[in-house]
Design an enzyme around this catalytic site. Sequence first.
Site, PDB file in Angstrom:
ATOM      1  N   GLY A 158     -49.501 -30.427 -40.332  1.00 49.73           N
ATOM      2  CA  GLY A 158     -50.159 -31.675 -40.701  1.00 49.73           C
ATOM      3  C   GLY A 158     -51.191 -31.478 -41.803  1.00 49.73           C
ATOM      4  N   LYS A 194     -37.621 -19.089 -44.443  1.00 52.14           N
ATOM      5  CA  LYS A 194     -38.861 -19.832 -44.139  1.00 52.14           C
ATOM      6  C   LYS A 194     -39.930 -18.845 -43.671  1.00 52.14           C
ATOM      7  CE  LYS A 194     -40.534 -23.999 -41.868  1.00 52.14           C
ATOM      8  NZ  LYS A 194     -40.141 -25.177 -41.103  1.00 52.14           N
ATOM      9  N   GLY A 230     -48.386 -30.188 -44.515  1.00 48.98           N
ATOM     10  CA  GLY A 230     -49.291 -31.341 -44.565  1.00 48.98           C
ATOM     11  C   GLY A 230     -48.971 -32.361 -45.635  1.00 48.98           C
ATOM     12  N   LEU A 274     -38.223 -23.468 -29.832  1.00 51.59           N
ATOM     13  CA  LEU A 274     -36.855 -23.476 -30.392  1.00 51.59           C
ATOM     14  C   LEU A 274     -35.830 -24.141 -29.472  1.00 51.59           C
ATOM     15  CD1 LEU A 274     -36.739 -19.891 -32.014  1.00 51.59           C
ATOM     16  CD2 LEU A 274     -37.263 -22.066 -33.127  1.00 51.59           C
ATOM     17  N   CYS A 302     -41.146 -18.633 -36.438  1.00 50.77           N
ATOM     18  CA  CYS A 302     -41.583 -19.490 -35.333  1.00 50.77           C
ATOM     19  C   CYS A 302     -42.691 -18.777 -34.549  1.00 50.77           C
ATOM     20  CB  CYS A 302     -40.417 -19.813 -34.402  1.00 50.77           C
ATOM     21  SG  CYS A 302     -40.960 -20.730 -32.941  1.00 50.77           S
ATOM     22  N   ASN A 329     -30.986 -24.849 -40.255  1.00 41.27           N
ATOM     23  CA  ASN A 329     -32.013 -23.841 -39.970  1.00 41.27           C
ATOM     24  C   ASN A 329     -31.501 -22.959 -38.838  1.00 41.27           C
ATOM     25  OD1 ASN A 329     -34.411 -22.801 -38.404  1.00 41.27           O
ATOM     26  ND2 ASN A 329     -35.491 -23.672 -40.144  1.00 41.27           N
ATOM     27  N   LYS A 336     -33.176 -29.017 -36.968  1.00 40.75           N
ATOM     28  CA  LYS A 336     -33.882 -28.190 -35.993  1.00 40.75           C
ATOM     29  C   LYS A 336     -33.197 -26.831 -35.947  1.00 40.75           C
ATOM     30  CE  LYS A 336     -36.603 -27.020 -32.619  1.00 40.75           C
ATOM     31  NZ  LYS A 336     -37.927 -26.519 -33.043  1.00 40.75           N
ATOM     32  N   ASN A 367     -47.745 -27.657 -32.054  1.00 40.75           N
ATOM     33  CA  ASN A 367     -46.514 -27.739 -31.271  1.00 40.75           C
ATOM     34  C   ASN A 367     -46.193 -26.377 -30.681  1.00 40.75           C
ATOM     35  OD1 ASN A 367     -43.788 -26.433 -32.202  1.00 40.75           O
ATOM     36  ND2 ASN A 367     -44.891 -26.922 -34.093  1.00 40.75           N
TER      37      ASN A 367
HETATM   38  C1  SIN Z   1     -40.745 -24.368 -32.183  1.00 48.78           C
HETATM   39  O1  SIN Z   1     -39.579 -24.671 -31.888  1.00 48.78           O
HETATM   40  O2  SIN Z   1     -41.517 -23.888 -31.351  1.00 48.78           O
HETATM   41  C2  SIN Z   1     -41.237 -24.582 -33.576  1.00 48.78           C
HETATM   42  C3  SIN Z   1     -40.334 -23.978 -34.570  1.00 48.78           C
HETATM   43  C4  SIN Z   1     -41.064 -23.216 -35.629  1.00 48.78           C
HETATM   44  O3  SIN Z   1     -42.273 -23.299 -35.774  1.00 48.78           O
HETATM   45  O4  SIN Z   1     -40.391 -22.506 -36.371  1.00 48.78           O
END
Ligand code: SIN
Length: 310
Positions: free
Chosen positions: A216, A164, A243, A73, A129, A98, A45, A69
């Site tokens: 997904g 990323k 996905g 973070l 994010c 990460n 995470k 989601n």
């Molecule tokens: C989040 O923590 O809101 C998701 C993380 C992300 O999409 O990089």
Amino acid sequence: MVDQTFTLGGVRFQNRVFVASGTFGYGDEVLDLSEVGKLGGIVTKSITLKPRTGNRPRRIVETAGGMLNSIGLANIGVERFLERLPGLLELGTKIIVNIAGSTFGEYVEVLSRLEEGEGIAAYELNVSCPNVKEGGLEFGTDPHAVETITKSARERTRRPIIVKLTPNVTRIGETARAAEAGGADAVSAINTLVGMSVNRADRTSRLGTVTGGLSGPAIKPVALAKVRECTMAVKIPVIGIGGITTADDALEFIIVGAAAVQVGTASFAEPNAAACIAGGIASYCERNGIASVEALVGSLQIPAPPRLQT
Ligand code: SIN
């Protein structure tokens, strides 16, 4: 034996299947549920300088073929992460940390602190994010910001750096090139697509923050196209995400040009999905007489267009 190994910035991974950030916590929560020793590695995470509680609920909503989601973070912060690191290094797989930040400086501070920890295999810089007000997409949609963050990180570490990328741009190839110019060893693509889910009965968003990030199977076709665009834009390896639920999905990404893959949402339904996918890729290669997964990377065939008769 099929050669499944993957080497990035001098670090050798036993195979090309990783679990994506945010789907396995820091790695130790899932030990009873998953054969982590069969993974290429775990991407943790996102870690920030200070602990974060994240966004207000509701933070996860199921959608057709996917999941939204808006975690924001939430994480334990770099100091507590470092306390936990020795235990994570005993899990029997490689740990990729990460890193996220609200400012350019925060990425550097987190990375500099992590440099004091032994055994981290690589870093993944999260510049994508969609669920935070500061940083996140603000950085990930700006090639200059992506290059600056990557360069600052590069100056402070010899460990491999993966950046990323967000799909929420017109040309992901431009941000991939910016990461490469900043000194990244690889890019990973894609993070989630900005999405919404609405409750008709009370006319509210189902997510506390109104919008969230879609992941997904629903995003796989988008992810394949974005990965292809990245592979055409840069020479560094592209790690495919989006996905992937089965070995067949992973093979599609590899054929398109992904040097490795990350499994995200599928792990929520089946924590062992990524380990099974690694096994499935090896079986496919064995059945088809392919000695090394590398031979499949970028093997997409594009037929020449038919000639027009004049
Ligand atoms: C989040 O923590 O809101 C998701 C993380 C992300 O999409 O990089």
